[in-house]
Design a protein around this motif. Structure first.
Motif, PDB file in Angstrom:
ATOM      1  N   LEU A 282     -12.646 -47.589 -22.622  1.00  0.00           N
ATOM      2  CA  LEU A 282     -12.190 -47.226 -23.961  1.00  0.00           C
ATOM      3  C   LEU A 282     -10.675 -47.173 -23.895  1.00  0.00           C
ATOM      4  O   LEU A 282     -10.117 -46.470 -23.053  1.00  0.00           O
ATOM      5  CB  LEU A 282     -12.759 -45.858 -24.355  1.00  0.00           C
ATOM      6  N   PRO A 283      -9.977 -47.927 -24.739  1.00  0.00           N
ATOM      7  CA  PRO A 283      -8.507 -47.865 -24.694  1.00  0.00           C
ATOM      8  C   PRO A 283      -8.051 -46.459 -25.067  1.00  0.00           C
ATOM      9  O   PRO A 283      -8.326 -45.988 -26.169  1.00  0.00           O
ATOM     10  CB  PRO A 283      -8.078 -48.904 -25.742  1.00  0.00           C
ATOM     11  N   LEU A 284      -7.393 -45.786 -24.132  1.00  0.00           N
ATOM     12  CA  LEU A 284      -7.085 -44.381 -24.380  1.00  0.00           C
ATOM     13  C   LEU A 284      -5.867 -43.944 -23.577  1.00  0.00           C
ATOM     14  O   LEU A 284      -5.762 -44.192 -22.378  1.00  0.00           O
ATOM     15  CB  LEU A 284      -8.292 -43.511 -23.997  1.00  0.00           C
ATOM     16  N   THR A 285      -4.949 -43.308 -24.271  1.00  0.00           N
ATOM     17  CA  THR A 285      -3.852 -42.593 -23.635  1.00  0.00           C
ATOM     18  C   THR A 285      -3.984 -41.139 -24.049  1.00  0.00           C
ATOM     19  O   THR A 285      -4.022 -40.841 -25.246  1.00  0.00           O
ATOM     20  CB  THR A 285      -2.484 -43.137 -24.098  1.00  0.00           C
ATOM     21  N   TYR A 286      -4.102 -40.241 -23.080  1.00  0.00           N
ATOM     22  CA  TYR A 286      -4.280 -38.839 -23.459  1.00  0.00           C
ATOM     23  C   TYR A 286      -3.439 -37.929 -22.557  1.00  0.00           C
ATOM     24  O   TYR A 286      -3.211 -38.221 -21.388  1.00  0.00           O
ATOM     25  CB  TYR A 286      -5.753 -38.430 -23.424  1.00  0.00           C
TER      26      TYR A 286
END
Length: 516
Positions: A282-286
């Motif tokens: 899942l494309p994700l920056t957190y």
């Protein structure tokens, strides 16, 4: 004079005709070789054998040669074995493959299967020597040596959610059929079947699931998604927002289990959406960021929306917050962006960009970075080092005066404040009497430093002070170091008749090593 006739055109035509005839003969010969080569392939004989096996099963002649098995399993007690075998061997899904193992050098053995279930074996034997033609075609004639039907039982496994019900050939699976239960998934063992089972797999709402059989595994068609996401992401299932279950880490877990393919839309607070169709990618920056309201945070140039952060008071200021206003607040950002490598920019209270390790998912920037000198206008009003050293002398009972010097140090404290009460209680407690008898070294203080000055409000600042205090005890010299953050507030004593606006100690916090 007579004309000479040319015979070249006639000769050319005859040559072309002969060449065409020879070419046609060559093509026909090669075609006949190909047909002979194809007919000599052993697979042709295997198909003939399968057809013969199906024909005998249809007519019943097969059972005159071979006895059908006795069915002992509970799932097939009502099945007509002969009828079931006839259906399988006559099916279009019958396939075959060479069987590994030892056999005669001039023999080939093939296994006949239907959806992975072995129905028989065909043994072929080579007849005569290999034949070679045109140096590229080599074949051998094969004949059927033996056709053997096989009745072998097989065990299957099936894993479904624990709230599903399953029937096999009309018989419901029960606890005794369970081989394992892991994380709300039940694994069944379906044993001793001679034929592929007929299953009904129902969810808790009675909806039936489709399934396929791959070898010994029965695979239900279930859309089973388990997601653990940052709390600031929104998950919609078929258009409805899902609440999920919070876990101990502050994330939200979503368990989605349907028999029909769902529409799962995941959205962030920055206008990005993803149509989720399963899998772990899942494309994700957190980032979970703890900082103060003196910092600024942007994501791809956008301000962080209100729902992505919380604001709270800093407990470090609780003992003097009533004496000043506008103290920095703590901010906790829960940033989640449905993009890979989104740009999260953090700037300090001076507007400078803070460089940070982008592989981190948690970051604490609550400590305000100050300057290493006290501004001249503040320094002209108070000597913070001298005040800190006086406090140290008070603690070690080295201040002159009554109450062990309390009234001397009290002029640098805010009356009735938390720090004032600590000093007053200490000066009258039994603890101060336990101070070892000593004299001060000469000089009493060394390695003095004043650093990290931060102006918190118009009338409040913090400053880090370090020094070593030297004392001489009866047992020998002793060094006591101070490493404290002092908070000063400019206080106007209402009990004084004169203008008494002075800087006073509002609170103190020990600094352990380099930690806050």
């Amino acid at each position: 004079m007579r004309k000479k006739h040319s015979y070249f055109p006639l000769i050319l035509i005859i040559y072309i005709l002969i060449l065409a005839i020879l070419s046609t003969m060559a093509v026909l010969y090669v075609r006949s070789l190909l047909k002979t080569y194809e007919n000599a392939q052993p697979e042709i004989q295997v198909k003939v054998a399968i057809s013969a096996l199906a024909s005998e099963a249809e007519s019943g002649a097969l059972w005159d040669k071979f006895a059908s098995p006795l069915v002992a399993g509970k799932f097939e007690s009502d099945l007509d074995i002969k009828e079931e075998y006839k259906k399988l061997i006559s099916s279009d899904s019958v396939e075959f493959s060479t069987k590994a193992g030892l056999h005669e050098e001039d023999e080939l053995v093939y296994s006949i299967k239907n959806n992975g279930m072995i129905l028989g074996e065909v043994t072929l034997k080579a007849v005569g020597e290999p034949v070679s033609k045109l140096a590229v075609f080599t074949w051998r004639e094969w004949k059927i040596k033996e056709i053997l039907p096989i009745f072998a039982s097989q065990d299957y496994t099936l894993t479904v959610p624990s709230d599903f019900s399953v029937t096999v050939n009309g018989i419901e699976l029960v606890f005794s059929d369970v081989s394992d239960i892991v994380e709300s998934q039940t694994k069944y063992s379906i044993e001793g079947l001679y034929f592929p089972p007929n299953l009904r797999i129902l969810d808790s709402n009675g909806v039936e699931a489709e399934y396929s059989i791959k070898g010994k595994r029965i695979i239900p068609v279930i859309y089973d998604y388990t997601l653990t996401l940052p709390s600031t992401l929104e998950v919609k299932l078929n258009g409805e927002v899902q609440t999920g279950e919070p876990n101990e880490s502050g994330y939200i877990s979503y368990d989605i289990r349907l028999l029909t393919k769902p529409e799962v839309i995941i959205s962030d607070m920055f206008g990005n959406t993803v149509n989720y169709e399963g899998g772990n990618t899942l494309p994700l920056t957190y980032l979970t960021l703890n900082t103060t309201d003196r910092h600024t945070v942007t994501v791809d140039g956008q301000k962080v929306p209100e729902g992505a952060y919380t604001i709270s008071d800093n407990e470090e200021y609780q003992h003097f917050a009533e004496y000043t206003s506008g103290l920095p607040k703590l901010m906790k950002y829960n940033i989640a962006v449905l993009k890979d490598n989104a740009d999260i920019t953090i700037k300090d209270m001076y507007g400078e960009t803070i460089e940070w390790d982008k592989t981190l998912h948690t970051l604490d920037l609550t400590a305000l970075e100050g300057v290493d000198t006290v501004p001249s206008d503040i320094a002209s009003e108070i000597d913070v080092l001298a005040i800190a050293e006086k406090w140290s002398l008070f603690v070690s009972k080295d201040l002159a005066g009554t109450s062990y010097g309390f009234y001397d140090i009290a002029q640098h404290l805010i009356p009735s404040s938390y720090q004032y009460d600590i000093a007053r209680k200490y000066s009258t407690s039994i603890d101060i009497t336990f101070t070892s008898i000593h004299t001060l070294g000469n000089p009493p203080f060394t390695d003095e430093s004043v650093s990290n000055f931060v102006m918190l409000t118009d009338n409040c600042f913090s400053v880090d002070i370090f020094f070593n205090k030297h004392m001489i005890l009866s047992s020998g010299p002793m060094v006591d170091n101070m490493n404290e953050r002092f908070y000063f507030v400019k206080y106007d004593d209402p009990s004084s008749s004169t203008d008494s606006l002075t800087w006073r100690i509002a609170s103190m916090k020990e600094i352990v090593g380099n930690a806050e």
